[in-house]
Design a protein around this motif. Structure first.
Motif, PDB file in Angstrom:
ATOM      1  N   GLU A 375       0.818  -1.215   0.000  1.00  0.00           N
ATOM      2  CA  GLU A 375       0.000   0.000   0.000  1.00  0.00           C
ATOM      3  C   GLU A 375       0.854   1.268   0.000  1.00  0.00           C
ATOM      4  O   GLU A 375       0.357   2.340  -0.325  1.00  0.00           O
ATOM      5  N   TRP A 376       2.137   1.135   0.367  1.00  0.00           N
ATOM      6  CA  TRP A 376       2.992   2.311   0.533  1.00  0.00           C
ATOM      7  C   TRP A 376       4.329   2.145  -0.197  1.00  0.00           C
ATOM      8  O   TRP A 376       5.377   1.919   0.431  1.00  0.00           O
ATOM      9  N   CYS A 380       8.298   1.709   1.255  1.00  0.00           N
ATOM     10  CA  CYS A 380       9.162   0.571   0.939  1.00  0.00           C
ATOM     11  C   CYS A 380      10.514   1.039   0.419  1.00  0.00           C
ATOM     12  O   CYS A 380      11.561   0.485   0.780  1.00  0.00           O
ATOM     13  N   SER A 381      10.493   2.070  -0.420  1.00  0.00           N
ATOM     14  CA  SER A 381      11.754   2.550  -0.991  1.00  0.00           C
ATOM     15  C   SER A 381      12.668   3.105   0.089  1.00  0.00           C
ATOM     16  O   SER A 381      13.899   2.978   0.003  1.00  0.00           O
ATOM     17  N   GLU A 399      12.374  -9.200  -0.691  1.00  0.00           N
ATOM     18  CA  GLU A 399      10.909  -9.311  -0.629  1.00  0.00           C
ATOM     19  C   GLU A 399      10.255  -7.938  -0.808  1.00  0.00           C
ATOM     20  O   GLU A 399       9.277  -7.793  -1.555  1.00  0.00           O
ATOM     21  N   ILE A 400      10.805  -6.953  -0.121  1.00  0.00           N
ATOM     22  CA  ILE A 400      10.208  -5.619  -0.176  1.00  0.00           C
ATOM     23  C   ILE A 400      10.405  -4.999  -1.551  1.00  0.00           C
ATOM     24  O   ILE A 400       9.495  -4.352  -2.088  1.00  0.00           O
ATOM     25  N   ASN A 410       0.970   0.830 -10.136  1.00  0.00           N
ATOM     26  CA  ASN A 410      -0.132   1.398  -9.372  1.00  0.00           C
ATOM     27  C   ASN A 410       0.331   2.405  -8.337  1.00  0.00           C
ATOM     28  O   ASN A 410      -0.466   2.883  -7.535  1.00  0.00           O
ATOM     29  N   SER A 411       1.625   2.759  -8.356  1.00  0.00           N
ATOM     30  CA  SER A 411       2.153   3.602  -7.304  1.00  0.00           C
ATOM     31  C   SER A 411       1.496   4.968  -7.268  1.00  0.00           C
ATOM     32  O   SER A 411       1.351   5.593  -6.215  1.00  0.00           O
ATOM     33  N   ALA A 412       1.083   5.477  -8.434  1.00  0.00           N
ATOM     34  CA  ALA A 412       0.453   6.793  -8.459  1.00  0.00           C
ATOM     35  C   ALA A 412      -0.871   6.791  -7.710  1.00  0.00           C
ATOM     36  O   ALA A 412      -1.276   7.804  -7.148  1.00  0.00           O
ATOM     37  N   ALA A 413      -1.521   5.623  -7.702  1.00  0.00           N
ATOM     38  CA  ALA A 413      -2.805   5.535  -7.010  1.00  0.00           C
ATOM     39  C   ALA A 413      -2.663   5.046  -5.589  1.00  0.00           C
ATOM     40  O   ALA A 413      -3.612   5.046  -4.832  1.00  0.00           O
TER      41      ALA A 413
END
Length: 421
Positions: A375-376, A380-381, A399-400, A410-413
């Protein structure tokens, strides 16, 4: 509605961040509109638990401080609006955060009130009458602290006899003097918070109060009160040895009892989390307050986690992570929780025993909510850029990074969290 939501701290973080920019632009166009939105955001929390109202005020102060000319913006909020309850609440919270000296501010408001000094005094004592039952020590971050209550009462008791003899109409139609109202409120505060007797003079020796000879019932005469008994000030003092249900002391006592259960075992922590889920969704205001108090106290303890024994540290990390996993924290509170975990993960585990404990806390917490990391992506980065995590926990980092790649389109959303990283 969007402006009010941003000021309340509701909604997703990226929305709040965008609304902050909009508020900055709006301030340059119409300061009155922003002030009105702040007041409305505060009023909309009228039925919320005190801890949630406190969080709203803290958020409003944070937003106001990043407006153009923040000193002028704060001054406008404190002195230039027509809602004395809002002004006093902001001043009290700022005082508890060392952003304002309350006694000089009260004196300045008094000196600049001109012909409206009596109205300011009435507003002040009404505010105290409404909030004193729920006052608590500053360290617990209440809406009204005992320390501010003491400062305010000392200021009111210093007012001249002419002011104290001024007439104060009450909602019931009865007219009493300000001195009579002050005496009743001071006596009620002393009954509810006996520690105030150490700093407050006897009301019998104060100008305009000597010989007032009125009972608390008559002098309170309908002044606003949040006393859950709905009765006289004396009712607040019933069963002194046991906190009245719903009182700040009752909420704190229950919260502490549940924390003791948490540290009995890891399984106990998971059971308490289930209880917190039911408390949050409950329509019972006492359960809502206990939930808010436990979340607040846990966050406040973060600075001491590095001193926890290993067992308590592990259970605390698991509890923290479960709060995030089970969506028991959201919006601003979620952002704080995630930031705390990130800060802990950034502590080099081999730098010092304290640093190692904080890192382990972060790992215990992260393990609980890994399934929500997608979701975030921004969050994660930040995690995968931590050097000692990449070196010692390559599998976790992989994994991350996989989560980030899978959700890249989908990162923009996605719902991003500001980490200050």
């Amino acid at each position: 509605q969007g402006v009010g939501g941003a000021l309340q701290g509701g909604g997703q973080q990226n929305v709040v961040r965008n609304m902050t920019g909009a508020l900055q632009r709006l301030w340059s166009i119409s300061q009155n509109t922003v002030v009105a939105a702040c007041i409305e955001a505060w009023r909309s929390t009228a039925n919320d638990p005190p801890q949630l109202r406190f969080q709203t005020v803290v958020h409003i102060i944070g937003v106001v401080r990043i407006l153009p000319s923040p000193e002028n913006a704060i001054a406008t909020i404190l002195n230039g609006n027509k809602d004395p309850e809002f002004s006093l609440t902001v001043a009290f919270v700022m005082a508890d955060h060392d952003m304002l000296q309350l006694r000089p501010w009260l004196s300045d408001r008094w000196n600049t009130s001109g012909a409206n000094k009596g109205m300011f005094a009435v507003a002040l004592i009404s505010y105290v009458g409404k909030n004193y039952p729920h006052a608590a020590p500053r360290r617990t971050k209440p809406l009204v602290s005992i320390e501010n209550l003491s400062t305010t009462l000392q200021f009111v008791l210093s007012l001249d006899a002419e002011t104290m003899n001024g007439a104060v109409p009450t909602p019931s139609g009865k007219v009493v003097t300000l001195g009579e109202s002050v005496k009743a409120i001071v006596d009620a505060c002393l009954q509810r918070h006996p520690s105030l007797a150490k700093v407050l003079p006897s009301t019998a020796n104060i100008a305009g109060l000597a010989g007032a000879g009125v009972s608390n019932n008559n002098a309170l005469g309908g002044l606003p009160s949040n006393d859950s008994t709905g009765g006289s000030a004396a009712a607040v003092n019933q069963n002194q040895n046991r906190p009245s249900p719903g009182s700040q002391d009752d909420i704190e006592e229950c919260a502490n009892q549940y924390f003791q259960q948490i540290y009995a075992s890891e399984e106990s922590a998971r059971k308490v989390v289930e209880m917190l889920k039911s408390f949050k969704a409950s329509g019972n205001s006492r359960e809502n307050d206990i939930f808010a108090c436990m979340i607040h106290n846990l966050f406040d303890e973060y600075r001491f986690f590095s001193k926890y024994p290993e067992k308590e540290l592990r259970i605390t990390g698991i509890l923290f992570g479960l709060l995030i996993k089970e969506q028991l924290v959201s919006s601003i509170t979620l952002g704080i929780a995630l930031r705390y975990v990130l800060e802990a993960l950034r502590k080099p585990p081999s730098q010092s025993p304290q640093s190692g404990k904080m890192f382990r806390f972060g790992m215990f917490a992260l393990e609980q909510f890994k399934e929500r990391l997608h979701e975030w992506p921004q969050y994660c980065s930040h995690i995968v850029q931590i050097p000692h995590l990449r070196e010692g926990y390559a599998q976790l980092v992989g994994e991350i990074e996989g989560v980030v790649m899978d959700d890249g389109q989908n990162s923009a959303a996605g719902s991003s969290i500001s980490t200050g990283g």
